[in-house]
Design a protein around this motif. Structure first.
Motif, PDB file in Angstrom:
ATOM      1  N   ILE A 252      18.908  44.510 -53.121  1.00  0.00           N
ATOM      2  CA  ILE A 252      19.189  43.104 -52.816  1.00  0.00           C
ATOM      3  C   ILE A 252      18.501  42.649 -51.522  1.00  0.00           C
ATOM      4  CG2 ILE A 252      21.411  43.211 -54.009  1.00  0.00           C
ATOM      5  CD1 ILE A 252      22.707  43.239 -51.181  1.00  0.00           C
ATOM      6  N   GLY A 253      17.551  43.448 -50.992  1.00  0.00           N
ATOM      7  CA  GLY A 253      16.952  43.150 -49.705  1.00  0.00           C
ATOM      8  C   GLY A 253      15.581  42.489 -49.804  1.00  0.00           C
ATOM      9  N   PRO A 254      14.933  42.302 -48.653  1.00  0.00           N
ATOM     10  CA  PRO A 254      15.403  42.665 -47.316  1.00  0.00           C
ATOM     11  C   PRO A 254      16.525  41.729 -46.845  1.00  0.00           C
ATOM     12  CG  PRO A 254      12.993  42.427 -47.368  1.00  0.00           C
ATOM     13  CD  PRO A 254      13.536  41.805 -48.623  1.00  0.00           C
ATOM     14  N   VAL A 255      17.693  42.304 -46.519  1.00  0.00           N
ATOM     15  CA  VAL A 255      18.850  41.477 -46.188  1.00  0.00           C
ATOM     16  C   VAL A 255      18.668  40.728 -44.875  1.00  0.00           C
ATOM     17  CG1 VAL A 255      20.434  42.892 -47.547  1.00  0.00           C
ATOM     18  CG2 VAL A 255      20.116  43.398 -45.112  1.00  0.00           C
ATOM     19  N   SER A 256      17.800  41.218 -43.984  1.00  0.00           N
ATOM     20  CA  SER A 256      17.595  40.543 -42.694  1.00  0.00           C
ATOM     21  C   SER A 256      16.991  39.157 -42.868  1.00  0.00           C
ATOM     22  CB  SER A 256      16.707  41.381 -41.775  1.00  0.00           C
ATOM     23  OG  SER A 256      15.405  41.514 -42.317  1.00  0.00           O
ATOM     24  N   LEU A 257      16.354  38.907 -44.015  1.00  0.00           N
ATOM     25  CA  LEU A 257      15.720  37.604 -44.238  1.00  0.00           C
ATOM     26  C   LEU A 257      16.736  36.501 -44.518  1.00  0.00           C
ATOM     27  CD1 LEU A 257      12.564  38.562 -46.344  1.00  0.00           C
ATOM     28  CD2 LEU A 257      12.717  38.056 -43.902  1.00  0.00           C
ATOM     29  N   CYS A 258      18.027  36.854 -44.571  1.00  0.00           N
ATOM     30  CA  CYS A 258      19.053  35.819 -44.755  1.00  0.00           C
ATOM     31  C   CYS A 258      19.232  34.995 -43.479  1.00  0.00           C
ATOM     32  CB  CYS A 258      20.384  36.445 -45.164  1.00  0.00           C
ATOM     33  SG  CYS A 258      21.242  37.307 -43.814  1.00  0.00           S
ATOM     34  N   ASN A 259      18.730  35.499 -42.340  1.00  0.00           N
ATOM     35  CA  ASN A 259      18.941  34.836 -41.051  1.00  0.00           C
ATOM     36  C   ASN A 259      17.819  33.851 -40.734  1.00  0.00           C
ATOM     37  OD1 ASN A 259      21.354  36.382 -40.208  1.00  0.00           O
ATOM     38  ND2 ASN A 259      19.939  38.107 -40.309  1.00  0.00           N
ATOM     39  N   LYS A 260      17.667  32.845 -41.562  1.00  0.00           N
ATOM     40  CA  LYS A 260      16.547  31.912 -41.410  1.00  0.00           C
ATOM     41  C   LYS A 260      16.692  31.023 -40.182  1.00  0.00           C
ATOM     42  CE  LYS A 260      15.565  31.869 -46.347  1.00  0.00           C
ATOM     43  NZ  LYS A 260      15.713  31.132 -47.608  1.00  0.00           N
ATOM     44  N   THR A 373      11.905  49.639 -40.085  1.00  0.00           N
ATOM     45  CA  THR A 373      10.771  49.732 -41.004  1.00  0.00           C
ATOM     46  C   THR A 373      10.728  48.523 -41.935  1.00  0.00           C
ATOM     47  OG1 THR A 373      10.871  52.157 -40.940  1.00  0.00           O
ATOM     48  CG2 THR A 373       9.690  51.168 -42.787  1.00  0.00           C
ATOM     49  N   LEU A 374      11.871  48.177 -42.498  1.00  0.00           N
ATOM     50  CA  LEU A 374      11.916  47.055 -43.440  1.00  0.00           C
ATOM     51  C   LEU A 374      11.702  45.721 -42.732  1.00  0.00           C
ATOM     52  CD1 LEU A 374      12.245  46.492 -46.426  1.00  0.00           C
ATOM     53  CD2 LEU A 374      14.709  46.280 -46.083  1.00  0.00           C
ATOM     54  N   GLU A 375      12.176  45.611 -41.497  1.00  0.00           N
ATOM     55  CA  GLU A 375      11.935  44.389 -40.719  1.00  0.00           C
ATOM     56  C   GLU A 375      10.443  44.208 -40.436  1.00  0.00           C
ATOM     57  OE1 GLU A 375      16.340  44.585 -38.620  1.00  0.00           O
ATOM     58  OE2 GLU A 375      14.553  44.965 -37.401  1.00  0.00           O
ATOM     59  N   ALA A 376       9.760  45.320 -40.155  1.00  0.00           N
ATOM     60  CA  ALA A 376       8.308  45.248 -39.938  1.00  0.00           C
ATOM     61  C   ALA A 376       7.584  44.865 -41.227  1.00  0.00           C
ATOM     62  CB  ALA A 376       7.793  46.587 -39.419  1.00  0.00           C
ATOM     63  N   ILE A 377       7.991  45.459 -42.337  1.00  0.00           N
ATOM     64  CA  ILE A 377       7.392  45.126 -43.637  1.00  0.00           C
ATOM     65  C   ILE A 377       7.604  43.644 -43.949  1.00  0.00           C
ATOM     66  CG2 ILE A 377       7.678  45.478 -46.133  1.00  0.00           C
ATOM     67  CD1 ILE A 377       8.241  48.488 -45.404  1.00  0.00           C
ATOM     68  N   SER A 378       8.817  43.158 -43.691  1.00  0.00           N
ATOM     69  CA  SER A 378       9.139  41.753 -43.965  1.00  0.00           C
ATOM     70  C   SER A 378       8.347  40.799 -43.088  1.00  0.00           C
ATOM     71  CB  SER A 378      10.641  41.507 -43.748  1.00  0.00           C
ATOM     72  OG  SER A 378      11.400  42.359 -44.568  1.00  0.00           O
ATOM     73  N   ALA A 379       7.888  41.301 -41.926  1.00  0.00           N
ATOM     74  CA  ALA A 379       7.102  40.479 -41.000  1.00  0.00           C
ATOM     75  C   ALA A 379       5.603  40.698 -41.178  1.00  0.00           C
ATOM     76  CB  ALA A 379       7.503  40.797 -39.570  1.00  0.00           C
ATOM     77  N   GLY A 380       5.209  41.638 -42.043  1.00  0.00           N
ATOM     78  CA  GLY A 380       3.787  41.909 -42.275  1.00  0.00           C
ATOM     79  C   GLY A 380       3.105  42.628 -41.125  1.00  0.00           C
ATOM     80  N   VAL A 381       3.851  43.480 -40.415  1.00  0.00           N
ATOM     81  CA  VAL A 381       3.314  44.174 -39.238  1.00  0.00           C
ATOM     82  C   VAL A 381       3.057  45.647 -39.566  1.00  0.00           C
ATOM     83  CG1 VAL A 381       3.763  44.867 -36.848  1.00  0.00           C
ATOM     84  CG2 VAL A 381       4.509  42.621 -37.655  1.00  0.00           C
ATOM     85  N   PRO A 382       1.826  46.153 -39.376  1.00  0.00           N
ATOM     86  CA  PRO A 382       1.557  47.581 -39.580  1.00  0.00           C
ATOM     87  C   PRO A 382       2.226  48.415 -38.492  1.00  0.00           C
ATOM     88  CG  PRO A 382      -0.382  46.487 -38.703  1.00  0.00           C
ATOM     89  CD  PRO A 382       0.617  45.411 -38.970  1.00  0.00           C
ATOM     90  N   MET A 383       2.463  49.701 -38.788  1.00  0.00           N
ATOM     91  CA  MET A 383       3.278  50.533 -37.908  1.00  0.00           C
ATOM     92  C   MET A 383       2.558  51.773 -37.396  1.00  0.00           C
ATOM     93  SD  MET A 383       6.825  50.250 -40.059  1.00  0.00           S
ATOM     94  CE  MET A 383       6.142  49.413 -41.492  1.00  0.00           C
ATOM     95  N   ILE A 460      13.657  37.643 -52.330  1.00  0.00           N
ATOM     96  CA  ILE A 460      14.983  37.090 -52.034  1.00  0.00           C
ATOM     97  C   ILE A 460      15.115  35.627 -52.439  1.00  0.00           C
ATOM     98  CG2 ILE A 460      15.371  38.708 -50.135  1.00  0.00           C
ATOM     99  CD1 ILE A 460      14.967  36.151 -48.280  1.00  0.00           C
ATOM    100  N   GLU A 461      14.003  34.999 -52.825  1.00  0.00           N
ATOM    101  CA  GLU A 461      14.068  33.606 -53.267  1.00  0.00           C
ATOM    102  C   GLU A 461      14.639  33.524 -54.682  1.00  0.00           C
ATOM    103  OE1 GLU A 461      10.091  32.186 -52.901  1.00  0.00           O
ATOM    104  OE2 GLU A 461      10.143  32.110 -50.700  1.00  0.00           O
ATOM    105  N   GLU A 462      15.065  32.336 -55.076  1.00  0.00           N
ATOM    106  CA  GLU A 462      15.648  32.162 -56.402  1.00  0.00           C
ATOM    107  C   GLU A 462      14.692  32.678 -57.479  1.00  0.00           C
ATOM    108  OE1 GLU A 462      17.987  28.713 -58.946  1.00  0.00           O
ATOM    109  OE2 GLU A 462      17.210  28.280 -56.933  1.00  0.00           O
ATOM    110  N   ASN A 463      15.229  33.491 -58.383  1.00  0.00           N
ATOM    111  CA  ASN A 463      14.503  34.161 -59.471  1.00  0.00           C
ATOM    112  C   ASN A 463      13.661  35.343 -58.995  1.00  0.00           C
ATOM    113  OD1 ASN A 463      15.520  32.376 -61.451  1.00  0.00           O
ATOM    114  ND2 ASN A 463      13.953  30.866 -60.898  1.00  0.00           N
ATOM    115  N   GLY A 464      13.699  35.668 -57.689  1.00  0.00           N
ATOM    116  CA  GLY A 464      13.044  36.879 -57.202  1.00  0.00           C
ATOM    117  C   GLY A 464      13.831  38.113 -57.608  1.00  0.00           C
ATOM    118  N   SER A 465      13.221  39.287 -57.493  1.00  0.00           N
ATOM    119  CA  SER A 465      13.850  40.524 -57.984  1.00  0.00           C
ATOM    120  C   SER A 465      15.176  40.824 -57.284  1.00  0.00           C
ATOM    121  CB  SER A 465      12.882  41.702 -57.810  1.00  0.00           C
ATOM    122  OG  SER A 465      12.518  41.854 -56.444  1.00  0.00           O
TER     123      SER A 465
END
Length: 486
Positions: A252-260, A373-383, A460-465
């Motif tokens: 159901i993630g990335p759950v951090s993206l709920c904090n718009k 790790t998931l926050e970086a992925i959600s922001a498009g930042v390499p690690m 996480i958008e409507e109709n997203g996985s």
């Protein structure tokens, strides 16, 4: 007395482990359920409750004084289990493995309070942390479906399972010889030194092995698993988890993206950090943070400082507040003067999600905890990957070998507290950072990271996985409840 506003609503209770790495994604998960009209209750302890109440008050401001989330407070038996009074969070108990074990034991003493609460309130579902395997039995007593919340990736979960079940580490002659983890969709190679020492104990004598067995049994018996991930990130492992391991799971993630709206709620001090970033060029700043549980010794901090001295890039470096407060003697002589204007050394908490989302950030030096790790992925930042303990060495393999959006510093040993012989040298740090910040390979990784960012947001958008998986889960819980009462 049930609030009239909540009558007739699906009621889901969340019971996170008392550590910020578990509490934060659980709260975000509750926000996602609440946004779908589900009444949510979060169980916590007295000294952890302000973290949740602060966030609930923020949501009330947005939602006409209402929140779908409530708090239930349990007493935490710290003193009875050999911990000091007021030790209610794992971060406070990470000075030694012995204290950490005492903390986990104390957490297991919450079982009686949980049963009393479930008997009194009879919620429609219990979402309990993986570290509470006994919660499955508690929920079953009252015919309440229990979901496990895993704070780890599906990749890490599958890898851990194959390592524990098949013990491929027994096929190598020493701790530094590589072995292949069997049956996974990709060729994943590890060494014995990258595993907890308790894995290597013969038989079932290891406390870690016993705990893993209880967690595994509990997971098989429960209703299913909630995962903070999205299908497109690790499809092979989502399928492996469901089909090969036979577990029910909802990603159901990335759950951090709920904090718009989080940016508007930052304090003045947090804005200073972001304001500093506003003056920097895109992809020009290195962000360095090892989470809330890591204890890096002074010589290792000095190696990081030497690397930052040698690198031409600007930086934000977050250091554990206790180490930072004690003194700055660990900093090389003249470091602060030389880096004036070039970088920020910050003690304590920072708005990490907002920092990673800032266009000025070009690379993230991380311990590979799953939230980070998931926050970086959600922001498009390499690690730049620097795992320390827990499942972090597995996450490093996902980032570097499967997703191919990072470079390792060469960390070799699973250890909660590292010693002088385990140091990652400054030249290794420099080389890894330069691989990402400069050259064709770094550009390739950055482009891949950006594509994953778009996938995360669509999920996480409507109709997203992830949106659809959450819809499916909520509908299933409603059906379960109504069938039970037909």
């Amino acid at each position: 007395m049930v609030n009239e506003y909540y009558q007739g609503k699906l009621h889901v209770v969340f019971f996170p482990f008392m550590a910020h790495g578990h509490m934060i994604p659980t709260l975000d998960t509750a926000k996602l359920f609440g946004a779908r009209g589900v009444k949510c209750t979060i169980i916590t302890t007295p000294l952890n409750s302000p973290f949740f109440t602060k966030e609930i008050e923020k949501s009330k401001k947005i939602n006409e004084g209402r929140s779908m989330i409530e708090i239930e407070v349990f007493r935490f038996p710290s003193v009875e289990n050999g911990l000091y009074k007021g030790c209610e969070n794992l971060e406070q108990a990470m000075m030694s493995l012995d204290m950490a074990e005492k903390f986990i034991k104390a957490a297991s003493m919450l079982r009686e309070q949980l049963e009393q609460y479930l008997e009194k309130t009879r919620p429609h579902c219990l979402v309990a942390d993986m570290f509470f395997p006994w919660a499955t039995e508690c929920a079953a007593k009252f015919n309440i479906p229990r979901l496990v919340f895993h704070g780890i990736s599906l990749f890490a979960h599958c890898t851990k399972e194959m390592v524990m079940v098949h013990q491929p580490y027994n096929n190598v002659s020493n701790d530094d010889e590589s072995f292949v983890v069997p049956f996974l969709p990709h060729e994943i190679m590890l060494t014995r030194s990258q595993l907890p020492r308790e894995y290597l104990v013969e038989g079932e004598q290891s406390e870690l092995k016993r705990r893993h067995k209880k967690i595994q049994e509990s997971e098989v018996q429960c209703y299913g698993v909630i995962v903070n991930s999205f299908y497109e990130l690790e499809p092979d492992y989502a399928d492996f988890f469901r089909k090969q391991l036979g577990r029910r799971a909802w990603h159901i993630g990335p759950v951090s993206l709920c904090n718009k709206s989080q940016k508007d709620e930052c304090s003045l001090d947090e804005h200073k950090c972001l304001k500093w970033l506003n003056s920097k060029r895109p992809n020009s700043v290195i962000y360095i943070c090892f989470g809330s549980l890591a204890h890096l010794i002074a010589p290792q901090l000095q190696e990081i400082a030497r690397a930052l001295d040698d690198l031409d890039y600007e930086f934000i470096w977050v250091v554990r507040e206790d180490k930072y407060r004690m003194s700055e003697e660990w900093l090389p002589q003249g470091f602060k003067e030389r880096t004036q204007g070039k970088g920020l050394v910050i003690g304590g908490w920072v708005p990490q999600v907002l920092i990673l989302q800032h266009e000025a950030i070009g690379a993230f030096v991380t311990h590979c905890g799953w939230n980070s790790t998931l926050e970086a992925i959600s922001a498009g930042v390499p690690m730049v990957t620097w795992p320390l303990f827990a499942e972090q060495f597995y996450n490093e393999k996902l980032v570097n070998n499967v997703l191919k959006i990072g470079a390792p510093v060469g960390a070799k040993k699973w250890q909660v507290v590292h010693f002088i012989e385990d140091l990652v040298k400054h030249e290794n740090i420099v080389n890894a950072v330069r691989k990402i910040m400069d050259g064709d390979k770094g550009l390739e990784w950055r482009n891949k990271a950006r594509k994953l960012k778009e996938m995360a947001r669509k999920a996480i958008e409507e109709n997203g996985s992830s949106y659809c998986d959450l819809t499916s889960l909520i509908n299933e819980l409603r059906d379960y409840h109504f069938q039970k009462h037909d």
